[in-house]
Design an enzyme around this catalytic site. Structure first.
Site, mmCIF file in Angstrom:
data_model
loop_
_atom_site.group_PDB
_atom_site.id
_atom_site.type_symbol
_atom_site.label_atom_id
_atom_site.label_comp_id
_atom_site.label_asym_id
_atom_site.label_seq_id
_atom_site.Cartn_x
_atom_site.Cartn_y
_atom_site.Cartn_z
ATOM 1 N N HIS A 3 45.251 41.523 39.823
ATOM 2 C CA HIS A 3 44.167 41.802 38.885
ATOM 3 C C HIS A 3 42.808 41.655 39.556
ATOM 4 O O HIS A 3 41.915 42.495 39.397
ATOM 5 C CB HIS A 3 44.250 40.862 37.676
ATOM 6 N N HIS A 52 47.438 31.789 37.938
ATOM 7 C CA HIS A 52 46.961 31.851 39.320
ATOM 8 C C HIS A 52 46.164 30.612 39.679
ATOM 9 O O HIS A 52 45.525 29.991 38.806
ATOM 10 C CB HIS A 52 46.060 33.076 39.537
#
Length: 221
Positions: free
Chosen positions: A119, A158
């Protein structure tokens, strides 16, 4: 010396991870759902929308073939960044935060390894590519990319360095490959602009130099 060995050695990255994830944990259920939607689909959709807006704004500029080529490069750069990231993730093989820190409040079950963030890489690539042709939209996309990075850490999917690494990878891919991409895409866009069926893609390269037909008739009269 034993006392020194036992002193805490704080991990800044874990501090940031737990602080941001803690913010998500304190949200009500509906706000968590909004956070998940924005981080997973909302911001990527906004990036696509801003790229389309860039095309609408730039397709009529005098340098339209080059500008539109830059817009097309934004989308391609995002894809290339994700492709380049695939072997990196397999080589580094960093587990997801929840795999090593099960006490996190994880809102999204990430798939595969953690480093680097797809992303973040895609968003940074779009931001850099658009900034090269439209600073305002590029800056707006960069702001969305930073927001998405924060949200990905808040979701617990993350580590912060996964996001930072994604930004670096995406920006590098978009910037370093831009000369080659623009040299290839600009002539293609210019060719499309000269054709009847694809003339809507961008303004013809020679449009500004050609007087309008009614102007020619006026001068002849």
């Amino acid at each position: 010396m034993a006392g020194l060995d036992q002193l805490d050695n704080p991990d800044v990255e874990l501090d940031v991870l737990y602080d941001l994830n803690g913010l998500a944990e304190r949200l009500p259920g509906w706000a968590e759902s909004v956070l998940v939607f924005v981080g997973q689909r909302g911001i990527p959709a906004a990036l696509v929308l801003l790229t389309a807006v860039a095309w609408v704004l730039l397709r009529r500029r005098p340098d339209a073939p080059q500008a539109v080529a830059g817009v097309f490069w934004a989308g391609l750069a995002a894809g290339i960044a994700c492709l380049v990231n695939a072997p990196i993730r397999g080589f580094v093989a960093r587990p997801r935060p929840v795999d090593t820190h099960p006490d996190l409040h994880v809102l999204v079950a990430g798939e595969g390894y953690s480093f680097v963030s797809d992303h973040a890489a895609a968003a940074a690539a779009v931001a850099v590519a658009l900034f090269l042709v439209h600073r305002g939209l590029g800056a707006a996309v960069f702001g969305l990319a930073v927001l998405q990075g924060f949200i990905r850490v808040m979701l617990g999917v993350h580590y912060p360095t996964d996001v930072i690494g994604g930004f670096a990878l995406g920006a590098a891919a978009a910037l370093l490959l831009a000369p080659l991409a623009m040299a290839t895409l600009t002539p293609l866009v210019a060719l499309c602009a000269r054709t009847r069926g694809l003339g809507w893609v961008a303004r013809r390269p020679d449009a500004s130099a050609c007087p309008a037909p009614h102007a020619e008739r006026g001068l002849a009269a």
